[in-house]
Design an enzyme around this catalytic site. Structure first.
Site, short mmCIF file in Angstrom:
data_model
loop_
_atom_site.label_atom_id
_atom_site.label_comp_id
_atom_site.label_asym_id
_atom_site.label_seq_id
_atom_site.Cartn_x
_atom_site.Cartn_y
_atom_site.Cartn_z
N TYR A 268 8.07 0.24 7.30
CA TYR A 268 7.30 0.89 8.37
C TYR A 268 6.10 0.03 8.76
O TYR A 268 5.85 -0.23 9.94
CB TYR A 268 6.85 2.28 7.90
CG TYR A 268 6.22 3.13 8.98
CD1 TYR A 268 7.00 3.81 9.91
CD2 TYR A 268 4.84 3.25 9.07
CE1 TYR A 268 6.41 4.59 10.90
CE2 TYR A 268 4.25 4.03 10.05
CZ TYR A 268 5.05 4.71 10.96
OH TYR A 268 4.47 5.48 11.95
N SER B 34 0.80 2.29 15.28
CA SER B 34 0.37 3.10 14.13
C SER B 34 -0.91 2.49 13.55
O SER B 34 -1.26 1.35 13.85
CB SER B 34 1.48 3.07 13.07
OG SER B 34 1.00 3.56 11.82
#
Ligand SMILES: NC(=O)c1ccc[n+]([C@@H]2O[C@H](COP(=O)([O-])OP(=O)(O)OC[C@H]3O[C@@H](n4cnc5c(N)ncnc54)[C@H](OP(=O)(O)O)[C@@H]3O)[C@@H](O)[C@H]2O)c1
Length: 252
Positions: free
Chosen positions: A157, A144
């Site tokens: 996350y 990410s």
């Protein structure tokens, strides 16, 4: 002429392939010639149809990656279906949003278990198979922008995706000499369930779009080329990279 991006005869396991980026990756690998083993906790109906339309063999494995319980079954079924496992894409992932000051242990564990712990142990299980017959393979982790940046309100996350980038480098160092390429793709902002909350927030949505040099959010199909590259012999000397596919976000 030899096509280094051809995946004919290869078998690829893709986790979280029922929707979003996992579906986009599965279809791209199928179009490049791979047989697809689609792993997840939801029905794979649409992904199966798209892969079969691309002419690919397809096998669905029902598995909840919140725990390690299904890991051996996934590689067993994948190897039985495909003959061997040539490619593993660790795509399944979850996100939980809350201010760091209020973040709960449950939201920490839920994200770390799927995004990092299961990705590591599935990589381990697949690598044992890839090493057993000496033919090696390709492991692709879906990282990410939060592998590079801090973000806000997504503590677990960011920790999981930064961890996944580190894990990608560690596994590359351990397995590069044994014929396994471990790399990651860092998608930018894509239109999927994962980003629904962001897209529904007019202020955040406009801020994000205004920062993307390409001037649009990503479509799952935009990841296909990077996935095929990292799954194919075209990337045989590429190890431990985290490849951004982000419309230029990180260049900004
Ligand atoms: N969209 C973006 O902008 C973006 C950006 C960077 C990175 N990513 C990463 O890309 C990956 C795919 O996300 P996405 O955007 O396509 O979001 P998504 O549409 O929410 O897809 C996530 C996938 O992971 C699966 N999954 C979640 N928890 C699971 C579990 N416990 N067991 C098995 N499968 C599970 C989901 O299955 P269900 O449908 O059953 O929940 C779904 O298939 C994730 O790792 C995400 O972090 C996305």
């Amino acid at each position: 002429m030899h096509n280094p991006f051809d995946l004919s005869g290869k078998t690829a396991i893709v986790t979280g392939a029922n929707t979003g980026l996992g579906q986009g990756i599965a279809v791209a690998l199928a179009r490049a010639g791979a047989a697809i083993v689609a792993v997840g906790r939801s029905a794979m109906t649409e992904t199966e149809r798209l892969c079969r339309e691309a002419g690919a063999r397809f096998h669905g494995v029902e598995a909840d990656l919140a725990t390690l319980a299904p890991i051996e079954r996934i590689v067993d079924e994948g190897a039985r279906f495909g003959g061997r496992i040539d490619v593993l894409v660790n795509n399944a992932g979850v996100i939980r949003r809350a201010d760091a000051i209020d973040f709960t242990e449950a939201d920490w564990d839920a994200v770390m278990n799927v995004n990092l712990k299961s990705a590591f142990f599935l990589s381990q299980a697949a690598a044992r198979r890839m090493l057993a017959d000496g033919q090696g393979g390709k492991i692709i982790n879906i990282a990410s922008l939060l592998s590079f940046q801090g973000g806000i309100r997504i503590a677990s996350y960011t920790a999981s995706k930064s961890g996944l980038a580190g894990l990608t480098r560690l596994l590359a160092c351990e397995w590069a000499g044994k014929g396994i390429n471990v790399n990651a793709i860092a998608p930018g902002y894509f239109v999927t369930n994962n980003t629904q909350a962001l897209r529904e927030d007019p202020k955040r949505s406009a801020e994000i779009l205004g920062r993307i040099p390409a001037g649009r959010w990503g479509d799952p199909a935009d990841l296909g080329g990077a996935a095929v590259f990292l799954a194919s012999s075209a990337s045989d000397y590429v190890h431990g990279i985290v490849l951004p596919v982000d419309g230029g976000w990180l260049a900004r």
